[in-house]
Design a protein around this motif. Structure first.
Motif, short mmCIF file in Angstrom:
data_model
loop_
_atom_site.label_atom_id
_atom_site.label_comp_id
_atom_site.label_asym_id
_atom_site.label_seq_id
_atom_site.Cartn_x
_atom_site.Cartn_y
_atom_site.Cartn_z
N GLY A 1 0.81 -1.21 0.00
CA GLY A 1 0.00 0.00 0.00
C GLY A 1 0.84 1.26 0.00
N ASN A 2 1.95 1.23 0.73
CA ASN A 2 2.83 2.39 0.79
C ASN A 2 3.40 2.74 -0.57
OD1 ASN A 2 4.28 4.43 2.27
ND2 ASN A 2 6.10 3.14 2.21
N LEU A 3 3.55 1.76 -1.44
CA LEU A 3 4.03 2.02 -2.79
C LEU A 3 2.98 2.69 -3.67
CD1 LEU A 3 6.01 -1.13 -4.04
CD2 LEU A 3 6.89 1.19 -3.69
N LEU B 1 10.51 1.49 -1.70
CA LEU B 1 10.97 0.27 -2.36
C LEU B 1 11.85 -0.56 -1.45
CD1 LEU B 1 11.73 1.71 -5.91
CD2 LEU B 1 9.96 0.04 -5.34
N CYS B 2 12.67 0.11 -0.66
CA CYS B 2 13.52 -0.61 0.29
C CYS B 2 12.68 -1.32 1.35
CB CYS B 2 14.50 0.36 0.94
SG CYS B 2 15.59 -0.40 2.17
N LEU B 3 11.67 -0.63 1.88
CA LEU B 3 10.79 -1.26 2.87
C LEU B 3 10.06 -2.45 2.25
CD1 LEU B 3 9.28 1.91 4.60
CD2 LEU B 3 10.89 0.29 5.61
N ARG B 4 9.66 -2.31 0.99
CA ARG B 4 8.99 -3.42 0.31
C ARG B 4 9.94 -4.62 0.18
NH1 ARG B 4 4.66 -6.21 -0.13
NH2 ARG B 4 4.30 -7.19 -2.14
N GLU B 5 11.19 -4.34 -0.12
CA GLU B 5 12.17 -5.42 -0.24
C GLU B 5 12.34 -6.14 1.09
OE1 GLU B 5 15.71 -7.76 -0.74
OE2 GLU B 5 15.54 -6.12 0.70
#
Length: 679
Positions: free
Chosen positions: A350-352, A515-519
């Motif tokens: 969601g943050n993306l 993107l880093c948090l998603r990774e």
């Protein structure tokens, strides 16, 4: 329940089961894992256990609590401010539900919600030394205890909040029944360590130098003096939080933390009484929690192999279920197999996409106007190959479709902008740090926390902000000027929402950080594997050991969507327990996560809190009188309507109780791992 009643008294220090103890026996020794910090008695007039002396009338229309000296609040002032929850009579508070209302009858009580009694503050630790330390506990004992039976209500608190957070919402229910109520912060509460001044919270909310507070601190970052100086030289003014930076992965111990606080309650009640009067054989124990407190309540039910708990209520639980290919949720023509999602998975997804999707939302969607850089986020997503459309309207529609395809229900779209306004980046960063057991100095994904100025640049936190933070900080950023900071902004560290992404050169809500948090949630880097290993430590198995359990969830919850939590848990439970299970799931139409009633919310939503109280009433009637619990169902409600900001008052007929015999079109069916949710 009969099997539970065969248990003897609990051996409190070790959690084992022992034969019943005579009423005149000596009090058990203090458990080694316990530190009682304070005790006070409240008269129910000038001060009380629920409203801090203000009464419901004061919560509805009185001024917010203040401080004689804003830079040096007293413990009493901080407690009063922590307990203050502004009520809204139009939403039903104080009329249909609340500390001054008898929920079952609607009768208003003469004491206006005030309850006299005693209050204890304590810390517990994991006796094995592997889990949480400095788990904060609040025990409230009403002056008028139940003459009918001994009872304890255990409440793991909502979010990373202060211990007093859930009292006025539903903790008061136990006090009204004459039960002792014991709250725990689950090792994730409101501990704020300002590294610049090296000051921390004591358990009562007052602040002190970390060295002076010592073992009496809520939380102090595990940093040697030289390491702290080195961090501040690189990143001045940074702040550490208990949930994010304790290096304990608190969630892995939430269930055991709840059980330990129940053992503490037994010990304290008996120590207070002077004899072993509270035993497992003569005391009802109910666990109730909301949001991640609801998740902790379910984890406690799963962890309780000694029969310490009689029943569980979980409101909109932030529960994360283990993968299970046999579990299926069917809803609105879509079947999702293995439907559970971890919090970091759905928060980082969601943050993306949510900020880009904002232009495709209805113009009156709450929070939509506040997402001012949607175009920048969309353009950056397009450059990264994460969107295919070329113009902003098409990109916004594509982002919204990706959110739906991921698993979000269509009807929660009205809340997507508001969901993003409640800073999923800060919450995701907190959980990444917690699950990976990272310290404040690690600044994962280049993210940290600090007070910021009007330009978003880190500054020293104002003294009054730190002094009052026990009452204002929700266990993390943002609060006041304290927010999440992008330390990798090429122009210098800056508040994340205002910062520039290094790879795009845009103010795009720090896409690189997102993107880093998603990774961290789904990737394969060493840091991501570390985070994912932490998540694997607490995934729910669905086995509630046959005890009666009610889960209550709002259908329009966009913060902890039912699609990723309660519905998958219902399916998993049916696989784990089969016909032995005793779980009921009530999904409430037109209820969202936060219980908000301001403009834009007033016309659309009904209070979920009312149904938490009804769930507790149903469990009590079942445990004490054998009354059947209403079956799993969709509870049909009617929102207030009208014009935003001036909705008519909610009426009782709009929020009916769960039906003893729901209509066929309302009944939730679950069998062999397949949960079918009516439209």
């Amino acid at each position: 329940m009969a099997a539970v009643r065969l248990l003897g008294a609990l051996l409190l220090a070790g959690g084992a089961v022992a034969p019943p103890v005579p009423a005149a026996a000596e009090v058990a020794p203090r458990p080694a894992w316990l530190r009682v910090e304070s005790h006070r008695t409240l008269d129910g007039l000038s001060d009380d256990l629920v409203t801090a002396g203000r009464g419901v009338g004061g919560l509805l229309s009185g001024p917010a609590p203040g401080y004689a000296d804003p830079r040096a609040p007293t413990a009493e002032e901080l407690r009063r401010a922590s307990m203050f929850r502004r009520g809204d009579a139009g939403f039903g508070f104080g009329r249909l539900f609340g500390p001054n209302v008898e929920t079952a009858t609607g009768r208003l009580l003469e004491d206006d919600g005030r309850i006299a009694g005693e209050e204890y503050l304590a810390f517990t630790d994991d006796p094995a030394g592997r889990g949480s330390r400095h788990v904060a506990v609040l025990l409230q004992v009403p002056r008028d205890r139940s003459g009918e039976r001994n009872c304890i209500l255990a409440v793991p608190v909502n979010g990373s909040s202060a211990l007093f957070r859930d009292i006025v919402d539903f903790g008061f229910w136990g006090l009204r029944r004459g039960c002792a109520v014991v709250y725990t912060d689950k090792g994730a509460g409101n501990g704020v360590h300002d590294l610049g001044t090296d000051t921390v919270h004591r358990i009562d909310g007052t602040r002190a130098p970390a060295a002076e507070a010592g073992e009496h601190a809520h939380f102090a970052a595990d940093l040697a003096p030289e390491a702290r100086r080195r961090l501040l030289a690189e990143a001045p003014h940074r702040i550490a939080f208990k949930h994010a930076h304790s290096r304990r992965n608190a969630e892995a111990g939430w269930g055991e933390d709840v059980l330990r606080t129940i053992r503490y309650a037994f010990w304290q009640l008996n120590e207070r009484a002077g004899s072993e009067r509270f035993t497992r054989a003569n005391t009802l124990v109910i666990v109730a929690g909301n949001s991640n407190g609801g998740g902790a309540a379910l984890y406690a039910g799963e962890a309780d192999d000694a029969g310490l708990v009689d029943a569980v209520l979980a409101g909109e639980p932030q529960v994360q279920v283990r993968p299970e290919a046999r579990a299926v949720v069917a809803y609105r023509g879509r079947e999702r197999r293995d439907p559970g999602r971890t919090l970091l998975d759905y928060f980082t997804f969601g943050n993306l996409y949510l900020p880009c999707a904002a232009p495709a939302l209805p113009e009156d969607a709450p929070g939509r106007a506040g997402i001012a850089r949607a175009a920048e986020r969309c353009a950056s997503l397009r450059e990264k190959g994460l969107l295919a459309a070329d113009d902003l309207p098409a990109q916004a529609r594509e982002a919204l479709e990706r959110v739906h395809a991921y698993g979000y229900d269509r009807e929660v779209e009205i809340l997507h902008a508001h969901n993003y306004s409640v800073v999923p980046d800060a919450t995701a960063a907190k959980y990444v740090s917690a699950h990976g057991r990272f310290g404040v100095e690690d600044r994962v994904c280049g993210l940290s926390f600090a007070a910021v100025d009007a330009e978003g640049r880190p500054v020293a936190a104002p003294p009054e902000v730190l002094a009052q933070s026990f009452a204002t900080a929700p266990g993390g950023a943002p609060f006041g000027p304290v927010d999440i900071v992008n330390d990798r902004d090429p122009t210098g560290p800056r508040r994340n929402a205002l910062s520039v992404s290094p790879s795009t050169g845009r103010q795009d809500y720090n896409l690189d950080g997102a993107l880093c948090l998603r990774e961290m949630a789904v990737g394969g880097s060493p840091e991501a594997r570390r985070v994912q290993a932490g998540i694997a430590e607490f995934l729910a198995n669905g086995n509630l050991r046959g005890r009666p359990v009610i889960i209550v969830h709002g259908r329009l919850d966009d913060r902890v969507p039912a699609a990723f939590s309660s519905r998958p848990y219902l399916a998993l439970n049916s696989l784990a327990e089969g016909d032995r299970g005793n779980l009921r799931y009530w999904e409430v139409e037109n209820a969202e996560h936060f219980g908000l009633s301001g403009p834009g919310f007033d016309t659309r939503f009904v209070p979920l809190n009312l149904y938490l109280l009804r769930g507790l009433d149903a469990l009590w009637a079942h445990l004490t009188a054998g009354a059947p619990i209403p079956p799993s169902q969709v509870v049909r409600t009617t929102p207030r309507g009208g014009r935003a900001g001036s909705a008519p008052p909610l009426v009782a007929a709009a929020v009916p109780p769960p039906a003893a015999e729901p209509a066929a079109g309302d009944r939730i069916e679950v069998r062999a791992g397949r949960a079918a949710i009516p439209d």
